[in-house]
Scaffold this active site. Structure first.
Site, mmCIF file in Angstrom:
data_model
loop_
_atom_site.group_PDB
_atom_site.id
_atom_site.type_symbol
_atom_site.label_atom_id
_atom_site.label_comp_id
_atom_site.label_asym_id
_atom_site.label_seq_id
_atom_site.Cartn_x
_atom_site.Cartn_y
_atom_site.Cartn_z
ATOM 1 N N GLN A 249 5.747 -4.010 3.719
ATOM 2 C CA GLN A 249 5.795 -4.931 2.584
ATOM 3 C C GLN A 249 6.523 -4.282 1.411
ATOM 4 O OE1 GLN A 249 2.357 -6.016 0.040
ATOM 5 N NE2 GLN A 249 2.588 -8.076 0.888
ATOM 6 N N GLY B 202 -7.741 -8.728 6.433
ATOM 7 C CA GLY B 202 -7.642 -7.556 5.592
ATOM 8 C C GLY B 202 -8.855 -6.664 5.695
ATOM 9 N N ARG B 203 -9.914 -7.031 4.975
ATOM 10 C CA ARG B 203 -11.100 -6.187 4.903
ATOM 11 C C ARG B 203 -11.726 -5.935 6.271
ATOM 12 N NH1 ARG B 203 -12.845 -6.018 -0.579
ATOM 13 N NH2 ARG B 203 -15.052 -5.835 -0.079
ATOM 14 N N THR C 162 -3.545 -2.163 0.020
ATOM 15 C CA THR C 162 -3.353 -0.980 -0.812
ATOM 16 C C THR C 162 -4.543 -0.043 -0.641
ATOM 17 O OG1 THR C 162 -1.968 -2.107 -2.430
ATOM 18 C CG2 THR C 162 -3.164 -0.177 -3.196
ATOM 19 N N HIS D 10 7.154 -9.053 -0.884
ATOM 20 C CA HIS D 10 5.905 -9.379 -1.581
ATOM 21 C C HIS D 10 6.242 -10.241 -2.799
ATOM 22 C CE1 HIS D 10 1.930 -9.246 -2.990
ATOM 23 N NE2 HIS D 10 1.711 -7.943 -3.081
ATOM 24 N N TYR E 77 2.746 -10.380 -8.903
ATOM 25 C CA TYR E 77 3.613 -9.255 -9.216
ATOM 26 C C TYR E 77 5.008 -9.764 -9.608
ATOM 27 C CZ TYR E 77 -0.268 -6.455 -7.554
ATOM 28 O OH TYR E 77 -1.514 -5.890 -7.418
ATOM 29 N N ASN F 249 0.485 -12.567 -5.407
ATOM 30 C CA ASN F 249 -0.495 -11.816 -6.191
ATOM 31 C C ASN F 249 -0.017 -11.487 -7.596
ATOM 32 O OD1 ASN F 249 -1.906 -12.027 -3.857
ATOM 33 N ND2 ASN F 249 -2.036 -9.845 -3.420
ATOM 34 N N ASN G 286 -4.724 -10.769 -11.678
ATOM 35 C CA ASN G 286 -3.990 -10.070 -12.743
ATOM 36 C C ASN G 286 -3.717 -10.956 -13.962
ATOM 37 O OD1 ASN G 286 -3.733 -7.499 -11.542
ATOM 38 N ND2 ASN G 286 -2.028 -8.209 -10.270
ATOM 39 N N ARG H 185 5.672 -13.204 1.563
ATOM 40 C CA ARG H 185 4.281 -13.539 1.251
ATOM 41 C C ARG H 185 4.225 -14.290 -0.073
ATOM 42 N NH1 ARG H 185 -1.157 -9.846 0.206
ATOM 43 N NH2 ARG H 185 -2.444 -10.904 1.749
#
Length: 362
Positions: free
Chosen positions: A98, A319-320, A25, A174, A179, A177, A234, A226
């Site tokens: 995604q 990712g990063r 994101t 997705h 959601y 995480n 969260n 995923r």
């Protein structure tokens, strides 16, 4: 010995290497929640990845949870994403999208007519999100009725079709995480009764229906998923039986012929086996899944190669490292130094911290 730089067939998608760009994101959608010209350039720069998994993207107006995140539910959004996929393909890359619904991790100011977020529950998370007014507490959700869930499945199906129409090579659902789909999966959140609550089989029902609908619409070989069995992101506690729950999910989706299973190992953005936490047997998931097994969570290049060498995975998502190194594949192949990540510009803003990271000279 399998190398990060070996090709791999991921369902119907042939990858030039096993280095995958994780969905990230970046909150830079333009008016109409569309990807803009900077986003086109951002993904084009990273097209040397074996596969790009584009950032989490809303399946409907009710699916948004953060300011500036893109959608895939309007004709204008589809057309804008087509500019991205054209650029990635012209640079020789592969890219999937995604599909995202945040559920209760949202704020009414982001939703149509100031509606309440929707979830498996009417209990609010002790979490925050980014809105036009800054970092704000998430809003109290409304529990979806059972008769609304077929419409939600349809939203995923339509979004998957829109993604293919936009030129994506496939889609990733997705379900990680914490959601919406994971809010149905876990008994730490899902407090409903009836066909979508209670037992593992019932709590997994919505996700399985979504995966069946998406795979039928665009083909199992162009569909990934995923999962994040051990994350508490969260303000979401682990399920009381995480191993049994996620083993069951993978067993149920295995017959769909999916392209890949993408697993966040451990805490999102943290340790792969957090100290003091319940341990999780990721190999048990792999043994239940016939497709490509993709792992993620803070791997270095050396760690990623070790995972492949030990046959614990078929590909690794970064990712990063991909944020700061658009040419990550080359840097890893040639053992070149990596650019450091700058926290400024991570979410929202302009080119700085987004498309201004330097690549190695030709």
């Amino acid at each position: 010995m399998t190398s990060l730089f070996d090709p791999v067939q991921m369902g119907d998608i042939a990858l030039a290497n096993r280095i995958v760009m994780a969905p990230l994101t970046r909150s830079r959608a333009i008016e109409g929640l569309k990807p803009g010209p900077m986003t086109v350039e951002y993904y084009r720069q990273r097209a040397s990845a074996g596969l790009i998994i584009a950032e989490a993207t809303q399946i409907s107006p009710m699916a948004q949870g953060y300011i500036g995140t893109p959608g895939i539910h309007s004709e204008e959004q589809v057309a804008a994403w087509r500019e991205v996929t054209n650029a990635v393909h012209a640079a020789g890359g592969k890219i999937v999208l995604q599909l995202w619904h945040v559920g209760r991790i949202s704020h009414s100011s982001l939703l149509p007519d100031g509606a309440a977020p929707v979830s498996s529950t009417n209990r609010a998370a002790n979490a925050k999100t980014f809105t036009a007014d800054g970092y704000s507490d998430v809003s109290t959700p409304r529990a979806l009725r059972d008769d609304e869930l077929p419409g939600l499945v349809e939203d995923y199906r339509k979004a998957a079709r829109n993604a293919i129409d936009a030129g994506f090579d496939g889609v990733e659902v997705h379900a990680a995480n914490t959601y919406l789909l994971e809010q149905f999966l876990r008994d730490s959140v899902n407090d409903r009764s009836g066909p979508y609550g209670g037992s593992i089989q019932n709590r997994a029902r919505l996700l399985i229906e979504v995966m069946q609908a998406v795979a039928k619409e665009v083909g199992g070989g162009r569909t990934g998923i995923r999962l994040s069995p051990m994350t508490t992101f969260n303000d979401t506690k682990l399920d009381s039986q995480p191993q049994a729950l996620y083993n069951y999910v993978v067993e149920q989706i295995a017959p769909l012929g999916l392209a890949y299973l993408h697993v966040v190992e451990g805490e999102t953005g943290g340790a792969r086996q957090p100290a003091g936490a319940v341990t999780f047997d990721y190999a048990a998931l792999r043994s239940r899944f016939p497709g490509t097994f993709l792992v993620n969570n803070g791997f270095t290049g050396a760690e990623a190669q070790s995972v492949l060498s030990d046959k614990l995975a078929d590909a690794v998502a970064f990712g990063r490292l991909f944020i700061a190194n658009p040419d990550l594949v080359r840097r890893l192949r040639e053992s070149k130094p990596l650019n450091p990540l700058r926290e400024e510009g991570m979410y929202g803003g302009g080119a700085e911290g987004y498309i201004d990271y330097p690549a190695l000279p030709a």
